[in-house]
Design a protein around this motif. Structure first.
Motif, PDB file in Angstrom:
ATOM      1  N   HIS A  47     -29.053 -19.636 -35.710  1.00 53.10           N
ATOM      2  CA  HIS A  47     -27.710 -19.216 -35.310  1.00 53.10           C
ATOM      3  C   HIS A  47     -27.536 -19.230 -33.794  1.00 53.10           C
ATOM      4  O   HIS A  47     -28.506 -19.208 -33.032  1.00 53.10           O
ATOM      5  CB  HIS A  47     -27.412 -17.810 -35.837  1.00 53.10           C
ATOM      6  CG  HIS A  47     -28.187 -16.741 -35.119  1.00 53.10           C
ATOM      7  ND1 HIS A  47     -29.483 -16.444 -35.429  1.00 53.10           N
ATOM      8  CD2 HIS A  47     -27.833 -15.906 -34.102  1.00 53.10           C
ATOM      9  CE1 HIS A  47     -29.925 -15.475 -34.643  1.00 53.10           C
ATOM     10  NE2 HIS A  47     -28.935 -15.126 -33.824  1.00 53.10           N
TER      11      HIS A  47
ATOM     12  N   ILE B 191     -27.045 -10.343 -39.159  1.00 51.46           N
ATOM     13  CA  ILE B 191     -28.091 -11.368 -39.020  1.00 51.46           C
ATOM     14  C   ILE B 191     -29.412 -10.862 -39.607  1.00 51.46           C
ATOM     15  O   ILE B 191     -30.109 -11.587 -40.327  1.00 51.46           O
ATOM     16  CB  ILE B 191     -28.259 -11.762 -37.536  1.00 51.46           C
ATOM     17  CG1 ILE B 191     -26.981 -12.462 -37.037  1.00 51.46           C
ATOM     18  CG2 ILE B 191     -29.477 -12.660 -37.353  1.00 51.46           C
ATOM     19  CD1 ILE B 191     -26.919 -12.653 -35.530  1.00 51.46           C
ATOM     20  N   THR B 192     -29.715  -9.568 -39.319  1.00 51.46           N
ATOM     21  CA  THR B 192     -30.938  -8.978 -39.873  1.00 51.46           C
ATOM     22  C   THR B 192     -30.895  -8.979 -41.395  1.00 51.46           C
ATOM     23  O   THR B 192     -31.888  -9.292 -42.072  1.00 51.46           O
ATOM     24  CB  THR B 192     -31.109  -7.541 -39.358  1.00 51.46           C
ATOM     25  OG1 THR B 192     -31.168  -7.557 -37.933  1.00 51.46           O
ATOM     26  CG2 THR B 192     -32.378  -6.903 -39.919  1.00 51.46           C
TER      27      THR B 192
ATOM     28  N   GLU C  51     -20.938  -5.873 -31.808  1.00 55.75           N
ATOM     29  CA  GLU C  51     -22.245  -6.482 -31.539  1.00 55.75           C
ATOM     30  C   GLU C  51     -23.308  -5.900 -32.473  1.00 55.75           C
ATOM     31  O   GLU C  51     -24.163  -6.621 -32.989  1.00 55.75           O
ATOM     32  CB  GLU C  51     -22.648  -6.252 -30.074  1.00 55.75           C
ATOM     33  CG  GLU C  51     -21.952  -7.184 -29.091  1.00 55.75           C
ATOM     34  CD  GLU C  51     -22.571  -7.109 -27.700  1.00 55.75           C
ATOM     35  OE1 GLU C  51     -23.545  -6.350 -27.526  1.00 55.75           O
ATOM     36  OE2 GLU C  51     -22.083  -7.813 -26.807  1.00 55.75           O
ATOM     37  N   THR C  52     -23.243  -4.587 -32.660  1.00 54.05           N
ATOM     38  CA  THR C  52     -24.201  -3.927 -33.553  1.00 54.05           C
ATOM     39  C   THR C  52     -24.043  -4.439 -34.977  1.00 54.05           C
ATOM     40  O   THR C  52     -25.020  -4.744 -35.673  1.00 54.05           O
ATOM     41  CB  THR C  52     -23.998  -2.409 -33.513  1.00 54.05           C
ATOM     42  OG1 THR C  52     -24.219  -1.954 -32.173  1.00 54.05           O
ATOM     43  CG2 THR C  52     -24.964  -1.704 -34.464  1.00 54.05           C
ATOM     44  N   GLN C  53     -22.799  -4.553 -35.416  1.00 57.37           N
ATOM     45  CA  GLN C  53     -22.536  -5.030 -36.771  1.00 57.37           C
ATOM     46  C   GLN C  53     -23.007  -6.472 -36.952  1.00 57.37           C
ATOM     47  O   GLN C  53     -23.572  -6.829 -37.998  1.00 57.37           O
ATOM     48  CB  GLN C  53     -21.040  -4.912 -37.078  1.00 57.37           C
ATOM     49  CG  GLN C  53     -20.559  -3.480 -37.194  1.00 57.37           C
ATOM     50  CD  GLN C  53     -19.047  -3.368 -37.223  1.00 57.37           C
ATOM     51  OE1 GLN C  53     -18.487  -2.371 -36.810  1.00 57.37           O
ATOM     52  NE2 GLN C  53     -18.369  -4.392 -37.698  1.00 57.37           N
ATOM     53  N   LEU C  54     -22.788  -7.288 -35.920  1.00 55.35           N
ATOM     54  CA  LEU C  54     -23.216  -8.693 -35.987  1.00 55.35           C
ATOM     55  C   LEU C  54     -24.737  -8.778 -36.058  1.00 55.35           C
ATOM     56  O   LEU C  54     -25.297  -9.559 -36.833  1.00 55.35           O
ATOM     57  CB  LEU C  54     -22.686  -9.464 -34.770  1.00 55.35           C
ATOM     58  CG  LEU C  54     -22.886 -10.990 -34.777  1.00 55.35           C
ATOM     59  CD1 LEU C  54     -22.228 -11.602 -36.017  1.00 55.35           C
ATOM     60  CD2 LEU C  54     -22.293 -11.610 -33.514  1.00 55.35           C
ATOM     61  N   SER C  55     -25.405  -7.931 -35.260  1.00 57.14           N
ATOM     62  CA  SER C  55     -26.860  -7.899 -35.268  1.00 57.14           C
ATOM     63  C   SER C  55     -27.381  -7.467 -36.629  1.00 57.14           C
ATOM     64  O   SER C  55     -28.344  -8.040 -37.166  1.00 57.14           O
ATOM     65  CB  SER C  55     -27.362  -6.949 -34.176  1.00 57.14           C
ATOM     66  OG  SER C  55     -28.760  -6.833 -34.235  1.00 57.14           O
ATOM     67  N   GLN C  56     -26.737  -6.467 -37.229  1.00 57.56           N
ATOM     68  CA  GLN C  56     -27.151  -6.003 -38.541  1.00 57.56           C
ATOM     69  C   GLN C  56     -26.896  -7.060 -39.619  1.00 57.56           C
ATOM     70  O   GLN C  56     -27.679  -7.217 -40.564  1.00 57.56           O
ATOM     71  CB  GLN C  56     -26.403  -4.705 -38.880  1.00 57.56           C
ATOM     72  CG  GLN C  56     -26.840  -3.521 -38.031  1.00 57.56           C
ATOM     73  CD  GLN C  56     -25.946  -2.305 -38.227  1.00 57.56           C
ATOM     74  OE1 GLN C  56     -24.790  -2.434 -38.643  1.00 57.56           O
ATOM     75  NE2 GLN C  56     -26.468  -1.121 -37.921  1.00 57.56           N
TER      76      GLN C  56
END
Length: 866
Positions: free
Chosen positions: A120, A108-109, A101-106
């Motif tokens: 998205h 997108i950022t 989840e953290t990697q996905l958030s990063q």
């Protein structure tokens, strides 16, 4: 992935952003070098594909838990410089780990940091299917889904699910998209001045709608595949792609010019876009040439969209209910509300049958449209014509039947819609899609004329009698309605050629009437209507129609009551068809007054000179009768009126004189009196100001009204014998309605009273120039006209309509020691075309030197606003 690695990847965002800027620059260079637009938008999509795929790897998201899916326009592989990039992060049924989840958030950022416009969603297959079933927009995006990277099996499961019959069956999907399109079309016109090229009728969405419904049924990935399914003919595919490519060229230019995701062809962008597309000013402006092609393109898309969606419903879905078939003759039949041809070769074998199709529509009120297979035949026949239809004597005969039929305008409307008027009349083809780069003409020339014809038809409808009371009477008294229809068709047909379009169109009309065997009298009447179609409007709105000489001059041009009736109907229909805001009760009242005044002149042969003394006594007597009823003493009236000049009574009706007198007699003479009528005067609100006359009074009033966003349409500026202002104005709200709200009236009155009571009023600043006005530059032009009134000068001012214009004009009059007697204020889009009656402070007409000084002063004063 370690935090250090994330930071390293995040540091590449700037480099990626610069790479995107470089890409856009290369694409712009390719665009200006005329590379195919389809290649350019696909190239950008492919670049973003590679960027996202690499970033997906960098952020270690390439696991079995995720799939990165492109949807919407990006799913189709089409990206313009600032298009949204719609992504679906497809996840398996298991919850994502905290680290993922953290990697996905990063990730997108990071994408946002690169400057990409990301849209998205993160969903499982079950969530995606559930939301897709309940939302047609989501379902449409999913149909175009494309795997970028990640778990292929996960994407394949999604792909299979959205192609199941229960996920939007073809017929349900068709109905939903058709309803969506109908709703979208109801919110805009294809011929808006600032059209949205994506959502307007005939825009990109209409092309996509064709593709979407066919793709859902055939599971096709491109428009080209629809030819293989025999849904599209090769020529139709070629036309669709040609239209799509042109709209793409405009959209690409829009994005790079506006530097944002902009789909509206805004006025302040149109000139730059025309230049990017390679258009240059000639007889027509470059922007007008570009917009002409645009409007022609959307008309083609609208016709293709109508035909193909109807064909799709009929031929592939199998859900069309049995339609009642009613024979018309050996060549045509009615199928439900549609007209259908019985012989596929009819139109090519006998061209006059193309016209007869529309004659049948006029004769049968149950027919509301053309059956799609017949429309396809009509389109093919239209393309195959080698000469104008008017060259065929048989076609001319059928057209004359259409013009003489009571529902002939209905047939002409369909002929316009399907390009047959252009096929018949070469001059009509030249104005098809012809726009005028201004704010007054809201439609292309051909669409304006089409709307004018529909307005003529409205005169005959009972429900329109309240809006057009005189037109409803006159339309049924015209000897031949078809002559009015021909006058309408030709009134603007010469626009865009250079020269006086009224005279050029008049010649076209004469030639048409001769070719079609009409008698000389009828031909001359049609040509006269075309040449003089602006005369009544100009006289009513920009001349002093209370002046008998003005009316007599107009009557000389009209000649007889028949010409007057034809011209009145054409004038009203023309004004109403110019734009939705042009017609109001004020203009309706002016035209009716001019009509009846002219009718009286024509009936008496020649207007007798007005006996001023007798006229003043008559008006005073009628006003006295009303004032005595209200308890006003006759001696008080006589004392008051002895201070007024004769001109005051000549220029006001008895009810106005009574209203003014009662208010003045009850008022403290030292205070300014501001009255606003509860009743309307000629469709507007009357404003009356009684005050000690002082410098810049007119400019002060205009400044206050401008700040209150009020339109001034008429002004009578007078002073009493003892130097009191007796100024009357007709004012309207911006939407053309009278000012009726009590709080609004009180606010205007208080602001005027405060400004007039002060020796040096602190006036509000002028409003800023509206965005939509900024692209326009109207050169200030001052001209003086011969005046029929002794001791006066008539001046016409044409300039850009800017905030505070009349205040600046009034201030210039004051500085040039010129007295304003009356004004007619006309706004034509971005142009102010105002008419003033002036004299010197000694009561004389302006001599040549004074006219020149005033003209130079006005041009200088208004220079900063242009």
């Amino acid at each position: 992935m370690t935090n250090q690695k994330v930071r390293v990847s995040m540091n590449t965002a700037l480099a990626t952003k610069n790479a995107l800027v470089d890409l856009n620059q290369r694409l712009v260079e390719q665009y200006t070098a005329k590379h195919p637009i389809a290649d350019i938008v696909k190239h950008r999509s492919q670049f973003v594909d590679s960027l996202l795929t690499q970033a997906w790897q960098d952020f270690a998201l390439n696991t079995d838990a995720l799939a990165l899916v492109a949807v919407g326009g990006y799913g189709r592989g089409e990206l313009h410089p600032h298009s949204d990039i719609d992504l679906l992060f497809l996840v398996n049924d298991e919850p994502l780990s905290a680290e993922l989840e953290t990697q996905l958030s990063q990730f997108i950022t990071y994408l946002w940091d690169t400057g990409l416009e990301i849209g998205h969603s993160v969903r499982t297959i079950a969530q995606t299917i559930e939301q897709g079933k309940s939302d047609i927009t989501i379902a449409t995006n999913l149909i175009e889904a494309r795997l970028l990277t990640g778990n292929e099996h996960l994407f394949d499961l999604l792909y299979d699910n959205i192609r199941q019959h229960d996920f939007w069956p073809s017929y349900d999907f068709y109905n939903a998209k058709k309803d969506e399109q109908t709703n979208r079309h109801s919110k805009a016109s294809a011929f808006d001045l600032e059209p949205n090229i994506k959502t307007c009728p005939g825009g990109l969405r209409d092309i996509q709608t064709i593709a979407w419904v066919a793709m859902r049924h055939f599971d096709a990935a491109t428009l080209e595949e629809l030819v293989e399914h025999n849904f599209l003919a090769p020529a139709e595919l070629e036309e669709l792609l040609e239209c799509q490519n042109f709209l793409w060229e405009i959209r690409f230019a829009l994005h790079i010019t506006a530097n944002r995701n902009e789909n509206r062809l805004l006025f302040d962008l149109q000139r730059q876009i025309a230049s990017l597309l390679g258009y240059e000013d000639a007889t027509q402006l470059a922007v007008e040439q570009m917009m002409k092609r645009y409007y022609r393109t959307v008309r083609r898309v609208m016709e293709l969209n109508q035909m193909l969606l109807q064909l799709f419903k009929r031929a592939t879905l199998g859900h069309t209910q049995a339609l009642e078939i009613q024979p018309i003759n050996s060549m045509f039949q009615r199928r439900g509300r549609y007209i259908e041809v019985l012989d596929d070769d009819l139109f090519t074998r006998a061209n006059e049958e193309i016209l007869r199709l529309f004659l049948m529509i006029a004769k049968n009120s149950n027919i509301q449209d053309i059956y799609a297979p017949t429309l396809r035949l009509l389109r093919n026949a239209r393309r195959g014509l080698t000469a104008p239809l008017q060259d065929n004597p048989a076609c001319r005969k059928v057209l004359m039947e259409i013009l003489k039929h009571p529902r002939g305008i209905e047939a002409l409307s369909f002929m316009h819609k399907h390009g047959i008027l252009s096929s018949y009349l070469p001059a009509w083809r030249k104005i098809e899609g012809q726009m005028q780069f201004d704010l007054f003409h809201a439609y292309t020339v051909d669409e304006h004329t089409h709307r004018l014809l529909l307005n003529i038809e409205r005169f005959s409808q009972s429900e329109q009698k309240d809006e057009f009371p005189l037109g409803a009477i006159l339309i049924n008294q015209l000897p031949k309605k078809g002559l009015l229809v021909l006058g309408a068709i030709f009134h603007d047909i010469a626009k865009g050629r250079g020269g006086d379009h009224s005279k050029l169109g008049s010649k076209d009309a004469i030639d048409f009437c001769k070719l079609h065997g009409m008698n000389d009298h009828d031909g001359r009447l049609v040509a006269w209507l075309v040449e003089n179609h602006l005369v009544m409007s100009v006289t009513a709105q920009r001349r002093d129609i209370s002046d008998p000489e003005v009316v007599a001059e107009f009557a000389d041009k009209v000649r007889d009551a028949i010409h007057l009736s034809y011209l009145y109907c054409l004038t009203v229909a023309d004004i109403c068809a110019t734009n939705e805001k042009t017609w109001n009760n004020w203009k309706g009242s002016l035209l009716r007054d001019l009509y009846f005044s002219t009718q009286r002149v024509l009936a008496r042969g020649k207007e007798k000179p007005v006996d001023v003394k007798a006229r003043v006594k008559e008006i005073q007597a009628k006003a006295k009768k009303e004032l005595i009823r209200r308890g006003i003493k006759e001696k008080d009236m006589d004392t008051l009126w002895s201070r007024f000049k004769s001109d005051y009574f000549i220029r006001h009706q008895p009810n106005q004189v009574a209203w003014h007198a009662e208010a003045i007699l009850k008022h403290n003479r030292d205070e300014p009196l501001v009255l606003m009528s509860k009743h309307t005067t000629r469709g507007g609100t009357e404003l009356f100001i009684y005050s000690k006359d002082k410098p810049k009074l007119f400019a002060t009033v205009m400044t206050v009204l401008d700040n209150k966003n009020i339109n001034v349409h008429d002004a009578n500026i007078m002073t009493s014998k003892d130097n009191y202002a007796l100024d009357t104005f007709v004012i309207l709200e911006q939407d053309g309605e009278p000012i009726l709200q009590l709080s609004r009236i009180q606010s205007i009155r208080k602001a005027l009273e405060k400004a007039l009571a002060s020796e040096n009023p602190k006036l509000p600043k002028f409003r800023k120039l509206a965005r939509i006005m900024k692209p326009f530059n109207v050169a200030t032009h001052v001209s003086f006209l011969p005046s029929a009134r002794h001791g006066t000068s008539m001046m016409e001012l044409i300039t850009l309509d800017t905030p505070g214009l009349l205040a600046k004009v009034g201030d210039t009059f004051y500085r040039c020691e010129v007295t304003l007697l009356a004004a007619k204020i006309t706004t034509i889009g971005e142009r102010a075309e105002d008419f003033f009656i002036l004299q010197t402070q000694s009561g004389e007409a302006l001599d040549e030197q004074q006219q020149r000084q005033l003209s130079e002063a006005l041009i200088l004063a208004l220079k900063s606003t242009n």
